[in-house]
Design a protein around this motif. Structure first.
Motif, PDB file in Angstrom:
ATOM      1  N   MET A   1       0.849  -1.200   0.000  1.00  0.00           N
ATOM      2  CA  MET A   1       0.000   0.000   0.000  1.00  0.00           C
ATOM      3  C   MET A   1       0.881   1.246   0.000  1.00  0.00           C
ATOM      4  SD  MET A   1      -2.903   1.234   2.740  1.00  0.00           S
ATOM      5  CE  MET A   1      -4.048  -0.080   2.325  1.00  0.00           C
ATOM      6  N   ASP A   2       0.445   2.260  -0.737  1.00  0.00           N
ATOM      7  CA  ASP A   2       1.173   3.510  -0.785  1.00  0.00           C
ATOM      8  C   ASP A   2       1.255   4.117   0.615  1.00  0.00           C
ATOM      9  OD1 ASP A   2       1.755   6.386  -1.199  1.00  0.00           O
ATOM     10  OD2 ASP A   2       1.541   5.883  -3.311  1.00  0.00           O
ATOM     11  N   ARG A   3       2.419   4.663   0.942  1.00  0.00           N
ATOM     12  CA  ARG A   3       2.615   5.224   2.283  1.00  0.00           C
ATOM     13  C   ARG A   3       1.761   6.463   2.539  1.00  0.00           C
ATOM     14  NH1 ARG A   3       9.175   4.842   3.144  1.00  0.00           N
ATOM     15  NH2 ARG A   3       9.305   2.576   3.416  1.00  0.00           N
ATOM     16  N   GLN A   4       1.104   6.998   1.528  1.00  0.00           N
ATOM     17  CA  GLN A   4       0.224   8.136   1.769  1.00  0.00           C
ATOM     18  C   GLN A   4      -0.907   7.754   2.714  1.00  0.00           C
ATOM     19  OE1 GLN A   4      -1.360   9.350  -1.983  1.00  0.00           O
ATOM     20  NE2 GLN A   4      -2.827   7.680  -2.139  1.00  0.00           N
ATOM     21  N   PHE A   5      -1.195   6.445   2.814  1.00  0.00           N
ATOM     22  CA  PHE A   5      -2.255   5.998   3.707  1.00  0.00           C
ATOM     23  C   PHE A   5      -1.755   5.720   5.126  1.00  0.00           C
ATOM     24  CE2 PHE A   5      -3.498   4.510  -0.604  1.00  0.00           C
ATOM     25  CZ  PHE A   5      -4.639   5.293  -0.760  1.00  0.00           C
ATOM     26  N   LEU A   6      -0.440   5.767   5.317  1.00  0.00           N
ATOM     27  CA  LEU A   6       0.129   5.479   6.633  1.00  0.00           C
ATOM     28  C   LEU A   6      -0.167   6.619   7.589  1.00  0.00           C
ATOM     29  CD1 LEU A   6       3.707   4.155   7.380  1.00  0.00           C
ATOM     30  CD2 LEU A   6       2.860   6.178   8.558  1.00  0.00           C
ATOM     31  N   ARG A   7      -0.546   6.242   8.803  1.00  0.00           N
ATOM     32  CA  ARG A   7      -0.647   7.202   9.901  1.00  0.00           C
ATOM     33  C   ARG A   7       0.133   6.641  11.080  1.00  0.00           C
ATOM     34  NH1 ARG A   7      -1.567   9.636   6.302  1.00  0.00           N
ATOM     35  NH2 ARG A   7      -3.343  10.958   5.719  1.00  0.00           N
ATOM     36  N   LYS A  12      -1.826  10.018  13.920  1.00  0.00           N
ATOM     37  CA  LYS A  12      -1.066  11.251  13.709  1.00  0.00           C
ATOM     38  C   LYS A  12      -0.376  11.213  12.348  1.00  0.00           C
ATOM     39  CE  LYS A  12      -0.350  11.669  18.679  1.00  0.00           C
ATOM     40  NZ  LYS A  12       0.622  11.704  19.805  1.00  0.00           N
ATOM     41  N   ARG A  13      -0.180  12.385  11.770  1.00  0.00           N
ATOM     42  CA  ARG A  13       0.416  12.475  10.445  1.00  0.00           C
ATOM     43  C   ARG A  13       1.862  12.957  10.496  1.00  0.00           C
ATOM     44  NH1 ARG A  13       0.200  16.095   5.851  1.00  0.00           N
ATOM     45  NH2 ARG A  13      -0.724  17.679   7.180  1.00  0.00           N
ATOM     46  N   LYS A  14       2.326  13.379  11.670  1.00  0.00           N
ATOM     47  CA  LYS A  14       3.673  13.919  11.788  1.00  0.00           C
ATOM     48  C   LYS A  14       4.449  13.180  12.874  1.00  0.00           C
ATOM     49  CE  LYS A  14       1.883  18.103  12.178  1.00  0.00           C
ATOM     50  NZ  LYS A  14       1.735  19.567  12.337  1.00  0.00           N
ATOM     51  N   ALA A  15       5.765  12.996  12.631  1.00  0.00           N
ATOM     52  CA  ALA A  15       6.652  12.364  13.610  1.00  0.00           C
ATOM     53  C   ALA A  15       7.936  13.174  13.715  1.00  0.00           C
ATOM     54  CB  ALA A  15       6.966  10.929  13.218  1.00  0.00           C
ATOM     55  N   LEU A  16       8.547  13.125  14.878  1.00  0.00           N
ATOM     56  CA  LEU A  16       9.817  13.810  15.130  1.00  0.00           C
ATOM     57  C   LEU A  16      10.779  12.854  15.795  1.00  0.00           C
ATOM     58  CD1 LEU A  16      11.667  16.351  15.459  1.00  0.00           C
ATOM     59  CD2 LEU A  16      10.483  16.757  17.634  1.00  0.00           C
ATOM     60  N   THR A  17      12.018  12.834  15.300  1.00  0.00           N
ATOM     61  CA  THR A  17      13.061  12.035  15.932  1.00  0.00           C
ATOM     62  C   THR A  17      14.378  12.793  15.901  1.00  0.00           C
ATOM     63  OG1 THR A  17      14.012   9.814  16.055  1.00  0.00           O
ATOM     64  CG2 THR A  17      13.825  10.779  13.866  1.00  0.00           C
ATOM     65  N   ARG A 184      -5.962  18.826  -0.029  1.00  0.00           N
ATOM     66  CA  ARG A 184      -7.379  18.962  -0.390  1.00  0.00           C
ATOM     67  C   ARG A 184      -8.213  17.821   0.177  1.00  0.00           C
ATOM     68  NH1 ARG A 184      -7.430  19.584  -6.727  1.00  0.00           N
ATOM     69  NH2 ARG A 184      -5.922  17.884  -6.467  1.00  0.00           N
ATOM     70  N   HIS A 185      -7.557  16.703   0.381  1.00  0.00           N
ATOM     71  CA  HIS A 185      -8.258  15.530   0.908  1.00  0.00           C
ATOM     72  C   HIS A 185      -7.372  14.923   1.984  1.00  0.00           C
ATOM     73  CE1 HIS A 185     -10.750  12.103   1.339  1.00  0.00           C
ATOM     74  NE2 HIS A 185     -11.366  12.223   0.183  1.00  0.00           N
ATOM     75  N   PHE A 186      -7.725  15.158   3.231  1.00  0.00           N
ATOM     76  CA  PHE A 186      -6.863  14.776   4.351  1.00  0.00           C
ATOM     77  C   PHE A 186      -6.442  13.315   4.302  1.00  0.00           C
ATOM     78  CE2 PHE A 186      -6.657  12.855   8.636  1.00  0.00           C
ATOM     79  CZ  PHE A 186      -5.516  13.488   9.094  1.00  0.00           C
ATOM     80  N   TRP A 187      -7.342  12.448   3.878  1.00  0.00           N
ATOM     81  CA  TRP A 187      -7.075  11.021   3.950  1.00  0.00           C
ATOM     82  C   TRP A 187      -5.888  10.617   3.080  1.00  0.00           C
ATOM     83  CZ3 TRP A 187      -9.580   9.554   7.971  1.00  0.00           C
ATOM     84  CH2 TRP A 187     -10.789  10.185   8.295  1.00  0.00           C
ATOM     85  N   TYR A 188      -5.583  11.416   2.077  1.00  0.00           N
ATOM     86  CA  TYR A 188      -4.510  11.065   1.155  1.00  0.00           C
ATOM     87  C   TYR A 188      -3.239  11.893   1.375  1.00  0.00           C
ATOM     88  CZ  TYR A 188      -8.275   8.544  -1.043  1.00  0.00           C
ATOM     89  OH  TYR A 188      -9.329   7.681  -1.266  1.00  0.00           O
ATOM     90  N   ASP A 189      -3.208  12.679   2.432  1.00  0.00           N
ATOM     91  CA  ASP A 189      -1.992  13.426   2.764  1.00  0.00           C
ATOM     92  C   ASP A 189      -0.929  12.456   3.253  1.00  0.00           C
ATOM     93  OD1 ASP A 189      -3.198  15.749   2.131  1.00  0.00           O
ATOM     94  OD2 ASP A 189      -3.505  16.441   4.179  1.00  0.00           O
ATOM     95  N   PRO A 190       0.255  12.457   2.668  1.00  0.00           N
ATOM     96  CA  PRO A 190       1.299  11.535   3.128  1.00  0.00           C
ATOM     97  C   PRO A 190       1.819  11.925   4.509  1.00  0.00           C
ATOM     98  CG  PRO A 190       2.182  13.057   1.507  1.00  0.00           C
ATOM     99  CD  PRO A 190       0.696  13.281   1.524  1.00  0.00           C
ATOM    100  N   PRO A 191       2.289  10.957   5.294  1.00  0.00           N
ATOM    101  CA  PRO A 191       2.855  11.257   6.610  1.00  0.00           C
ATOM    102  C   PRO A 191       4.178  12.006   6.458  1.00  0.00           C
ATOM    103  CG  PRO A 191       3.274   8.983   6.039  1.00  0.00           C
ATOM    104  CD  PRO A 191       2.371   9.528   4.966  1.00  0.00           C
ATOM    105  N   LYS A 192       4.540  12.768   7.489  1.00  0.00           N
ATOM    106  CA  LYS A 192       5.748  13.578   7.456  1.00  0.00           C
ATOM    107  C   LYS A 192       6.661  13.237   8.630  1.00  0.00           C
ATOM    108  CE  LYS A 192       4.408  15.902   3.833  1.00  0.00           C
ATOM    109  NZ  LYS A 192       5.080  15.733   2.532  1.00  0.00           N
TER     110      LYS A 192
END
Length: 279
Positions: A1-7, A12-17, A184-192
């Motif tokens: 599956m494309d990582r754009q669907f990963l949360r 959460k859509r954002k991670a920090l390390t 435009r469509h939150f569900w398809y925003d890739p994780p950052k």
């Protein structure tokens, strides 16, 4: 599956390390700042250099006892940095193998944990070194490349960072990350992913502890950011990559030991470890 669907956990859509090298005593102050603000990271250690002085640094590397107390009590990840901090692409392959595997063996004995991550000493690597890491069981290795971007890595053994902490645009990048607009469509925003690296002794040398204090205070304590070690992010993303699907994409099986969060078909989907769900 494309990582754009990963949360990330909690959808959460954002991670920090963070990733810091050499196991110097300034890590104590750095970790106290990180813990105060809820940040996590990975500390890359030279197993053959505990207690040694570091050229140009007032305080040298920690002793074994100091390192075990600090890293094991703080919940931070420990990773390989080469037993003797060698530039692996500049030495004979047999020497490179020894520097990597000896460091891994030593650190696993000292810290009592499985160690699968790494950062290249002096940023030195090539394709032959990458092959060596694969044979030594290393899952990921950080380079000294900074992209000023927030993308997930495409090659975990050539892992770039977003920025070094001395980047003059650090807080500008931090603000961009915090204020990332939804598509435009939150569900398809890739994780950052925001990946910060450096050496904690640099804060003493440059007399600029305010840099990491400001960054940590600004980035910490946010409900929409997952704070994780390098290894936790690697494990999570690769578990996502292992998801299995039926031909129609209506059944998903999670063969991993990690609960996974997805945005799929316009809804939030939690697939627990070992679970199969219909979507």
């Amino acid at each position: 599956m494309d990582r754009q669907f990963l949360r990330y956990p909690g959808f959460k859509r954002k991670a920090l390390t963070l990733s810091y090298d050499d196991g110097v005593r300034q890590d104590k102050k750095l970790i106290s700042i990180m813990q105060k603000n809820g940040l996590k990271g990975t500390f890359n250690i030279n197993g053959g250099m505990f207690g040694s002085e570091y050229s140009g640094v007032e305080v040298g590397r920690m002793t074994i006892e100091e390192a075990v107390e600090l890293y094991n009590s703080s919940g931070m990840e420990v990773a390989i940095h080469g037993f003797k901090h060698l530039s692996l692409a500049k030495v004979d392959s047999a020497i490179a193998v020894n520097d990597v595997i000896k460091d891994r063996v030593e650190l696993e004995k000292i810290f009592g944990r499985i160690i699968k991550g790494m950062a290249y000493a002096n940023g030195s690597y090539d394709d032959d070194v990458v092959d060596i890491l694969k044979k030594c069981g290393v899952n990921y290795s950080r380079t000294v490349v900074s992209t000023e971007k927030f993308e997930l890595p495409t090659d975990w053994l050539k892992l770039p960072a977003t920025a070094h902490h001395n980047n003059p645009r650090l807080m500008e990048l931090a603000e961009q990350f915090v204020n990332l607009p939804k598509g435009r469509h939150f569900w398809y925003d890739p994780p950052k992913l925001f990946y910060l690296w450096g050496h904690s002794y640099e804060f003493d040398n440059n007399q600029n502890w305010n840099v990491i204090e400001e960054f940590a205070e600004f980035m910490g304590g946010r409900e929409d950011i997952w704070y994780a070690t390098n290894g936790e992010i690697f494990d999570y993303v690769t578990a996502f990559d292992r998801l299995e699907y039926n031909a129609e994409g209506t059944i998903i099986h999670n063969p991993s030991a990690i609960d996974l969060y997805l945005s799929y078909k316009d809804k939030e989907v939690l697939i627990r470890a070992g679970e199969t769900v219909k979507v």
